[in-house]
Design an enzyme around this catalytic site. Sequence first.
Site, PDB file in Angstrom:
ATOM      1  N   GLY A   1    -101.339 110.821  -8.874  1.00  0.00           N
ATOM      2  CA  GLY A   1    -100.117 111.608  -8.974  1.00  0.00           C
ATOM      3  C   GLY A   1     -99.099 110.846  -9.794  1.00  0.00           C
ATOM      4  O   GLY A   1     -99.346 109.725 -10.234  1.00  0.00           O
TER       5      GLY A   1
ATOM      6  N   SER B   1     -98.744 106.522  -2.104  1.00  0.00           N
ATOM      7  CA  SER B   1     -99.022 105.380  -1.224  1.00  0.00           C
ATOM      8  C   SER B   1     -98.869 105.750   0.242  1.00  0.00           C
ATOM      9  O   SER B   1     -99.714 105.388   1.071  1.00  0.00           O
ATOM     10  CB  SER B   1     -98.105 104.202  -1.564  1.00  0.00           C
ATOM     11  OG  SER B   1     -98.442 103.678  -2.825  1.00  0.00           O
TER      12      SER B   1
ATOM     13  N   ALA C   1    -103.713  94.642  -2.241  1.00  0.00           N
ATOM     14  CA  ALA C   1    -102.528  94.694  -3.109  1.00  0.00           C
ATOM     15  C   ALA C   1    -102.856  94.042  -4.443  1.00  0.00           C
ATOM     16  O   ALA C   1    -103.345  92.918  -4.480  1.00  0.00           O
ATOM     17  CB  ALA C   1    -101.367  93.984  -2.431  1.00  0.00           C
ATOM     18  N   THR C   2    -102.555  94.739  -5.531  1.00  0.00           N
ATOM     19  CA  THR C   2    -102.992  94.270  -6.845  1.00  0.00           C
ATOM     20  C   THR C   2    -101.859  93.869  -7.776  1.00  0.00           C
ATOM     21  O   THR C   2    -102.107  93.403  -8.879  1.00  0.00           O
ATOM     22  CB  THR C   2    -103.798  95.379  -7.546  1.00  0.00           C
ATOM     23  OG1 THR C   2    -102.944  96.514  -7.738  1.00  0.00           O
ATOM     24  CG2 THR C   2    -105.023  95.767  -6.744  1.00  0.00           C
TER      25      THR C   2
ATOM     26  N   HIS D   1     -92.676  97.885   0.894  1.00  0.00           N
ATOM     27  CA  HIS D   1     -94.012  98.415   1.215  1.00  0.00           C
ATOM     28  C   HIS D   1     -94.593  97.685   2.422  1.00  0.00           C
ATOM     29  O   HIS D   1     -95.151  98.306   3.325  1.00  0.00           O
ATOM     30  CB  HIS D   1     -94.950  98.248   0.018  1.00  0.00           C
ATOM     31  CG  HIS D   1     -95.005  99.433  -0.879  1.00  0.00           C
ATOM     32  ND1 HIS D   1     -96.135 100.182  -1.036  1.00  0.00           N
ATOM     33  CD2 HIS D   1     -94.070  99.992  -1.687  1.00  0.00           C
ATOM     34  CE1 HIS D   1     -95.910 101.149  -1.903  1.00  0.00           C
ATOM     35  NE2 HIS D   1     -94.660 101.057  -2.317  1.00  0.00           N
TER      36      HIS D   1
ATOM     37  N   ARG E   1     -92.980  98.776   5.668  1.00  0.00           N
ATOM     38  CA  ARG E   1     -93.415 100.119   6.057  1.00  0.00           C
ATOM     39  C   ARG E   1     -94.786 100.086   6.714  1.00  0.00           C
ATOM     40  O   ARG E   1     -95.034 100.781   7.690  1.00  0.00           O
ATOM     41  CB  ARG E   1     -93.424 101.040   4.827  1.00  0.00           C
ATOM     42  CG  ARG E   1     -93.761 102.489   5.202  1.00  0.00           C
ATOM     43  CD  ARG E   1     -93.757 103.422   4.025  1.00  0.00           C
ATOM     44  NE  ARG E   1     -94.881 103.152   3.148  1.00  0.00           N
ATOM     45  CZ  ARG E   1     -94.824 103.233   1.832  1.00  0.00           C
ATOM     46  NH1 ARG E   1     -93.715 103.542   1.221  1.00  0.00           N
ATOM     47  NH2 ARG E   1     -95.895 102.991   1.098  1.00  0.00           N
TER      48      ARG E   1
END
Length: 170
Positions: free
Chosen positions: A7, A14, A32-33, A48, A51
């Site tokens: 999207g 996410s 995580a990249t 992030h 959350r």
Amino acid sequence: MIHLITGGQRSGKSQFAENLVLSLTNHPIYLATSRVWDEDHLRRIEKHKLRRGNQWVTIEEEKFLSKHNYLGKVILLDCITLWLNNFFFDNGEDDIKSLNEAQSELENIFNQECDWIVVTNELGLGGHPENKIAMRFNDLQGTINQWIAQRADIVTLIISGIPVEIKNTL
């Protein structure tokens, strides 16, 4: 199983992916990249993490995803765009090398016996870039997204927080 979630930026990908993973397992892994580019980006990463909370095991890996063992796990790979960005800038103008390295890493992880929830950006929805570097990256991103989507069992497009199923072969 491979579930590709795509999207536009800030579409809710996410959060949708995190909720999906939590519906599949009590032991979620977040792969995580992203590299940390600046203070603003670091704040977004920290947001992030907050959350997600402590329930998640986080693996931070900028490029070499296949050096980890994911056997029997449900993994949220977030995100292909930031990950591909690392190859793109490390390899200079050699986009073929970036694509080949990325595809090789993905082949290796997709061959592991586990479930993948993969988040990516649909950059083509945002218009045509004006500069050469952005255009090259959009082309690379579009190519890898198509490659993953062909291998994926499920593809979901998120539009304004609403999931639209594009493909389901399960």
